[in-house]
Design a protein around this motif. Structure first.
Motif, PDB file in Angstrom:
ATOM      1  N   CYS A  25       4.474 -67.927 -29.314  1.00 25.48           N
ATOM      2  CA  CYS A  25       4.446 -68.842 -30.137  1.00 25.48           C
ATOM      3  C   CYS A  25       4.719 -68.711 -31.595  1.00 25.48           C
ATOM      4  O   CYS A  25       4.345 -67.246 -31.877  1.00 25.48           O
ATOM      5  N   ASP A  26       4.770 -69.467 -32.500  1.00 31.34           N
ATOM      6  CA  ASP A  26       4.890 -69.280 -34.087  1.00 31.34           C
ATOM      7  C   ASP A  26       3.907 -69.024 -34.708  1.00 31.34           C
ATOM      8  O   ASP A  26       3.740 -68.418 -35.808  1.00 31.34           O
ATOM      9  N   SER A  27       2.780 -69.784 -34.328  1.00 28.05           N
ATOM     10  CA  SER A  27       1.573 -69.734 -35.022  1.00 28.05           C
ATOM     11  C   SER A  27       0.428 -69.677 -34.147  1.00 28.05           C
ATOM     12  O   SER A  27       0.334 -70.146 -33.089  1.00 28.05           O
ATOM     13  N   GLY A  28      -0.840 -69.548 -34.825  1.00 25.58           N
ATOM     14  CA  GLY A  28      -2.066 -69.527 -33.954  1.00 25.58           C
ATOM     15  C   GLY A  28      -2.365 -71.269 -33.733  1.00 25.58           C
ATOM     16  O   GLY A  28      -2.767 -71.639 -32.687  1.00 25.58           O
ATOM     17  N   GLY A  29      -1.920 -72.242 -34.504  1.00 28.03           N
ATOM     18  CA  GLY A  29      -2.006 -73.559 -34.103  1.00 28.03           C
ATOM     19  C   GLY A  29      -1.048 -73.930 -32.946  1.00 28.03           C
ATOM     20  O   GLY A  29      -1.499 -74.684 -32.060  1.00 28.03           O
ATOM     21  N   ALA A  30       0.092 -73.208 -32.669  1.00 29.26           N
ATOM     22  CA  ALA A  30       0.962 -73.490 -31.724  1.00 29.26           C
ATOM     23  C   ALA A  30       0.200 -72.997 -30.474  1.00 29.26           C
ATOM     24  O   ALA A  30       0.382 -73.529 -29.470  1.00 29.26           O
ATOM     25  N   GLY A  31      -0.470 -71.653 -30.676  1.00 21.84           N
ATOM     26  CA  GLY A  31      -1.229 -71.149 -29.760  1.00 21.84           C
ATOM     27  C   GLY A  31      -2.290 -72.021 -29.204  1.00 21.84           C
ATOM     28  O   GLY A  31      -2.429 -72.129 -27.942  1.00 21.84           O
ATOM     29  N   LYS A  32      -2.887 -72.712 -29.895  1.00 23.22           N
ATOM     30  CA  LYS A  32      -4.076 -73.825 -29.529  1.00 23.22           C
ATOM     31  C   LYS A  32      -3.595 -74.767 -28.921  1.00 23.22           C
ATOM     32  O   LYS A  32      -4.129 -75.244 -28.028  1.00 23.22           O
ATOM     33  N   GLN A  33      -2.463 -75.292 -29.259  1.00 27.24           N
ATOM     34  CA  GLN A  33      -1.777 -76.488 -28.236  1.00 27.24           C
ATOM     35  C   GLN A  33      -1.312 -75.866 -27.045  1.00 27.24           C
ATOM     36  O   GLN A  33      -1.464 -76.682 -26.214  1.00 27.24           O
ATOM     37  N   LEU A  34      -0.806 -74.844 -27.043  1.00 25.39           N
ATOM     38  CA  LEU A  34      -0.440 -74.357 -25.249  1.00 25.39           C
ATOM     39  C   LEU A  34      -1.615 -73.925 -24.651  1.00 25.39           C
ATOM     40  O   LEU A  34      -1.415 -74.621 -23.383  1.00 25.39           O
ATOM     41  N   VAL A  35      -2.745 -73.570 -25.102  1.00 28.32           N
ATOM     42  CA  VAL A  35      -3.925 -73.503 -24.545  1.00 28.32           C
ATOM     43  C   VAL A  35      -4.355 -75.049 -24.014  1.00 28.32           C
ATOM     44  O   VAL A  35      -4.936 -75.020 -22.826  1.00 28.32           O
TER      45      VAL A  35
END
Length: 73
Positions: A25-35
């Motif tokens: 993913c492009d950012s930590g925020g995008a990672g949070k959304q995936l989780v």
């Protein structure tokens, strides 16, 4: 399934940051959304804690990608 070896240079890495550092993913925020979506598994179990602390020996899977966390040699 594609496998990525992620070399851990500290005690742990947070799940959302691992997804970013591994290029899934492009950012930590995008990672949070995936989780939060329930798409991420840690050692075969769905993980919903965005900042779960992951250590060497654990395996994270997302779709057809597996990330093996290995200790830096």
């Amino acid at each position: 399934m594609q496998t990525i070896d992620f070399e851990l240079d500290r005690d742990f890495v947070e799940l959302n940051q691992l997804l970013k550092l591994a290029g899934l993913c492009d950012s930590g925020g995008a990672g949070k959304q995936l989780v939060a979506s329930g798409a991420v598994r840690v050692d075969g179990e769905v993980e919903l804690r965005k900042t779960a602390k992951l250590r060497a020996g654990q395996v994270v899977t997302l779709d057809d990608v597996a990330i093996r966390i290995v200790a830096l040699q």
